[in-house]
Design an enzyme around this catalytic site. Structure first.
Site, PDB file in Angstrom:
ATOM      1  N   SER A 293       0.810  -1.201   0.000  1.00 46.01           N
ATOM      2  CA  SER A 293       0.000   0.000   0.000  1.00 46.01           C
ATOM      3  C   SER A 293       0.852   1.263   0.000  1.00 46.01           C
ATOM      4  O   SER A 293       1.612   1.506  -0.914  1.00 46.01           O
ATOM      5  CB  SER A 293      -0.926  -0.092   1.215  1.00 46.01           C
ATOM      6  OG  SER A 293      -1.832   0.938   1.257  1.00 46.01           O
ATOM      7  N   ASP A 304      11.162   5.292  -9.043  1.00 48.57           N
ATOM      8  CA  ASP A 304      10.809   5.939 -10.316  1.00 48.57           C
ATOM      9  C   ASP A 304      11.631   7.198 -10.576  1.00 48.57           C
ATOM     10  O   ASP A 304      11.926   7.530 -11.731  1.00 48.57           O
ATOM     11  CB  ASP A 304       9.312   6.276 -10.336  1.00 48.57           C
ATOM     12  CG  ASP A 304       8.460   5.061 -10.669  1.00 48.57           C
ATOM     13  OD1 ASP A 304       9.025   3.985 -10.926  1.00 48.57           O
ATOM     14  OD2 ASP A 304       7.219   5.190 -10.663  1.00 48.57           O
ATOM     15  N   LYS A 318      -0.135  -4.021  -3.812  1.00 50.00           N
ATOM     16  CA  LYS A 318      -1.480  -3.525  -3.518  1.00 50.00           C
ATOM     17  C   LYS A 318      -1.594  -2.094  -4.054  1.00 50.00           C
ATOM     18  O   LYS A 318      -1.276  -1.131  -3.377  1.00 50.00           O
ATOM     19  CB  LYS A 318      -1.734  -3.554  -2.011  1.00 50.00           C
ATOM     20  CG  LYS A 318      -3.177  -3.230  -1.632  1.00 50.00           C
ATOM     21  CD  LYS A 318      -3.320  -3.085  -0.116  1.00 50.00           C
ATOM     22  CE  LYS A 318      -3.135  -4.407   0.580  1.00 50.00           C
ATOM     23  NZ  LYS A 318      -3.294  -4.279   2.057  1.00 50.00           N
TER      24      LYS A 318
END
Length: 550
Positions: A293, A304, A318
Site C-alpha cells: 500500500s 521511479d 497492492k
C-alpha cells in the site's frame, strides 16, 4: 530476525481495487437494486420468523454483508458501530491504555513489550511479567484480545494489575494510570555506524511524515552522510502521509501519485507541496514481501525518480485506494474506490479481483500481461507485480530447531531468566553471548519439550505415505528404514550446527529486556542481511551510482 486518515472530500484510509461492473442503463440499475433489496428484506423476515432456532439479527445481517463484500476484494469492509473504536485505533494509532504489547505464551498472558516512556514502562511492568488479574478479575481463561480490551480505557483512569515476575516469590500489585497512547510510526532511528543513519517506518497513521522528517533531520545532525530507510513489513495507511513522506526526498511540485476510479471527479494527481528535506543524500530503502500500500507508493516514488536504491524483497502489490463512507446508525463502509499510479505511470496491483475464476478464486496478473515503464534515468520497471527492488535479498530461512525454540517461547523464557540474574549488560550493539553462556543455555534446554521435524524428515515421511498408497512400500521398506536412521535428527547436534543463528536470536531477545524495542533493533544491525547489503552499496559510491543509471 526478519519477519505491519485524514480527510480530503472523503477520508482516505489505506492504499488498496477498482471492481468493474456489468453495464446497465441508470433506470435498469435502480430497478435491479430495488428488486434485490426487496428480495433480501423479505427473505430475512421469513428466516427471522420461521427458522427453528433463535437468530440474532445484527449477527445474521453482518454475516450477509461480509459475504457480499468478500466477493469484491479483501479490503472493502463493513464496520459496525461497536467496532468503530478499534478501527480508529488502527487508522490513527491512538487509544487510551497502558502502552504495552501483551500476548499468550503456553496459556499464560505475558507482557511482550512495554513501550518506552508510556504508563506500563513508567509503572515498572517488565517483559516476561505474567498478568494474573486486572482490577481483581482473573484473566487466565481470557484471550489476548479480551485482555487487551480490559487494559484499554479512558485516559487518566487507573487500573490495578496483579502480576507474577520470574524470581519473585509473591505476586506483585502494580497500579497504572492509563494515558492517551499514540503509537509512533517511527519506532526507531539511530546511527548504524559513524556516517550511516537508519530509521524504521512501521505505519502510515497521522503524523508519520512529521516523524520521518524529524528522524532524517536529527540523523543528519548526528553526522549521517547516508541513510537506510526501512519499510519492511509496513502494511501502509494514509495516502496523504505517503505523499508527504515522498516529498521529504524529492523536489517540490514533483508528481507523487495519481488515483483513477469510477467516480471521475474523485480522480486526482498528488504532488509534493513542500520544499524537500534532502534530495541528494545517498538513500537505500528496505522492502519485504509484506511491504504494502502506502509503503509501495513511497518505495515506488524513490525508484521511479532514481532517488535511491531499493534492497530486499518484491513488495506485496497492492495498488488500490480505499475511502470510508458513513452509513446509518454510526456504522461505516470502507470501500475500494480507485487504483493508484506512481510517477512512471505504472500501477503495481498484483492481484486481479475483478476477474474471478469459476470457483471464486482470484489470480495474480501473469508476467505476459505486465507492461514496461521507464524511470527518470531510463531504467526499465514493470507494473502489475509489486515493486521489484534493485538488489534482491531473499528472506532468511531459519532452521527448524531455531523456529521451534522461538515458537515454543524458550528463547523468550531464557532471556527473562537471564535478565533476572544479570543486572546490566553491554550496549545493544556490543552485547554478545559467550560460548560458555551458550553452553549454559543448551544445558537449560535439557528438560524442555521442543521436538520438531526437519524438512528432510518431513519429505521422507511424505515419500513413505505415497509409497504405501501406490503399493511400492514393501519393495523399498528396508531402504526407507536405513535412510530414516541416517537422517534422524539429534537435538544436541542441531544446537551446535545452528549455533550462530540461535545465538543471534537469543542475543536480540536478551537485549530487549534491558533496552526494549530500541535494543532489539540495534542488536540486529550486525546480522541483518538487508542492512548488511545496504551498507555494502552505500559504502561503494560507484556501485550505488551504477544501479541508478540507465
Amino acid at each position: 530476525m526478519k519477519k505491519t486518515l485524514k480527510q480530503l472530500r472523503i477520508p482516505f484510509v489505506a492504499i488498496l481495487l477498482f471492481v468493474g461492473t456489468v453495464a446497465f442503463t441508470p433506470s435498469e440499475r435502480y430497478f435491479e437494486i430495488a428488486k434485490n433489496l426487496d428480495i433480501f428484506a423479505t427473505l430475512f423476515k421469513e428466516v427471522n420468523t420461521y427458522y427453528v432456532d433463535e437468530v440474532h439479527p445484527s449477527g445474521l445481517i453482518k454475516t450477509g454483508i461480509d459475504a457480499m463484500l468478500a466477493s469484491l476484494d479483501p479490503y472493502t469492509n463493513y464496520i459496525p458501530e461497536d467496532e468503530i473504536e478499534d478501527y480508529r485505533t488502527m487508522t490513527t494509532g491512538q487509544y487510551g491504555g497502558i502502552g504495552a504489547v501483551i500476548g499468550k505464551r503456553n496459556e499464560k498472558t505475558l507482557v511482550l513489550m512495554p513501550y518506552e516512556g508510556y504508563p506500563a514502562n513508567k509503572a515498572g511492568l517488565q517483559i516476561g511479567d505474567e498478568i494474573l488479574e486486572i482490577d481483581d478479575l482473573p484473566v487466565a481463561d481470557k484471550s489476548s484480545g479480551e485482555v487487551s480490551k480490559l487494559l484499554k480505557g479512558q485516559a487518566n483512569t487507573t487500573l490495578n494489575l496483579k502480576v507474577k515476575r520470574y524470581g519473585v516469590a509473591q505476586p506483585l500489585n502494580i497500579s497504572i494510570t492509563r494515558e492517551k497512547i499514540k503509537i509512533d510510526n517511527v519506532p526507531y532511528y539511530g546511527m548504524v555506524n559513524n556516517d550511516v543513519g537508519y530509521f524504521r517506518l512501521s505505519d502510515f497513521t497521522s503524523d508519520a511524515s512529521r516523524e520521518v522528517k524529524k528522524a532524517v533531520t536529527e540523523l543528519k545532525a548526528k553526522g549521517a552522510k547516508k541513510l537506510i530507510f526501512d519499510l519492511r513489513d509496513n502494511p501502509g495507511g494514509l495516502l496523504s502521509e505517503a505523499v508527504n513522506i515522498s516529498n521529504i526526498f524529492i523536489e517540490k511540485d514533483a508528481e507523487v501519485v495519481s488515483t483513477k476510479g469510477k467516480v471521475t471527479e474523485w480522480n486526482k494527481t498528488y504532488r509534493a507541496l513542500n520544499p524537500s528535506v534532502d534530495t541528494d543524500i545517498p538513500l537505500v530503502v528496505l522492502t519485504s514481501s509484506r511491504s504494502a500500500s502506502a509503503s509501495e507508493i513511497v518505495s515506488g516514488v524513490i525508484q521511479d525518480y532514481d532517488r535511491g536504491v531499493l534492497v530486499g524483497e518484491r513488495t506485496y502489490g497492492k495498488g488500490l485506494v480505499q475511502a470510508t463512507r458513513p452509513l446509518t446508525y454510526n456504522s461505516q463502509l470502507k470501500i475500494t474506490t480507485a487504483k493508484y499510479y506512481i510517477p512512471s505511470g505504472r500501477c503495481i496491483q498484483a492481484i486481479d479481483y475483478s476477474h474471478r475464476d469459476e470457483d471464486g478464486s482470484v489470480s495474480t496478473i501473469p508476467d505476459s500481461l505486465r507492461v514496461a515503464f521507464k524511470t527518470k534515468n531510463g531504467r526499465t520497471v514493470y507494473d502489475g507485480g509489486g515493486i521489484l527492488p534493485d538488489i534482491e535479498v531473499e528472506e532468511r530461512e531459519y532452521s527448524p530447531i531455531t523456529m521451534t525454540l522461538v515458537n515454543k517461547g524458550l528463547l523468550f523464557d531464557y532471556a527473562t531468566e537471564y535478565a533476572s540474574k544479570h543486572k546490566t549488560i553491554a550496549s545493544a550493539k556490543e552485547f554478545a553471548i559467550s560460548d560458555q553462556e551458550y553452553n549454559e543455555f543448551v544445558k537449560w534446554l535439557t528438560n524442555k519439550d521442543y521436538d520438531y521435524s526437519t524438512r528432510v524428515e518431513s519429505n521422507l515421511k511424505e515419500l513413505e505415505e505415497n509409497a504405501k498408497k501406490e503399493k511400492y512400500f514393501d519393495g523399498i521398506k528396508e531402504q526407507l528404514s536405513q535412510l530414516q536412521t541416517q537422517i534422524s535428527h539429534d537435538k544436541n547436534k542441531d544446537l551446535q550446527k545452528n549455533k550462530d543463528e540461535i545465538k543471534e536470536a537469543l542475543e536480540q531477545e536478551i537485549v530487549s529486556r534491558y533496552y526494549l524495542q530500541r535494543g532489539s533493533v540495534e542488536a540486529s544491525f550486525d546480522d541483518d542481511e538487508d542492512i548488511l547489503a545496504a551498507l555494502d552499496i552505500l559504502n561503494n559510491p560507484d556501485k550505488f551510482a551504477k544501479l541508478l543509471s540507465n
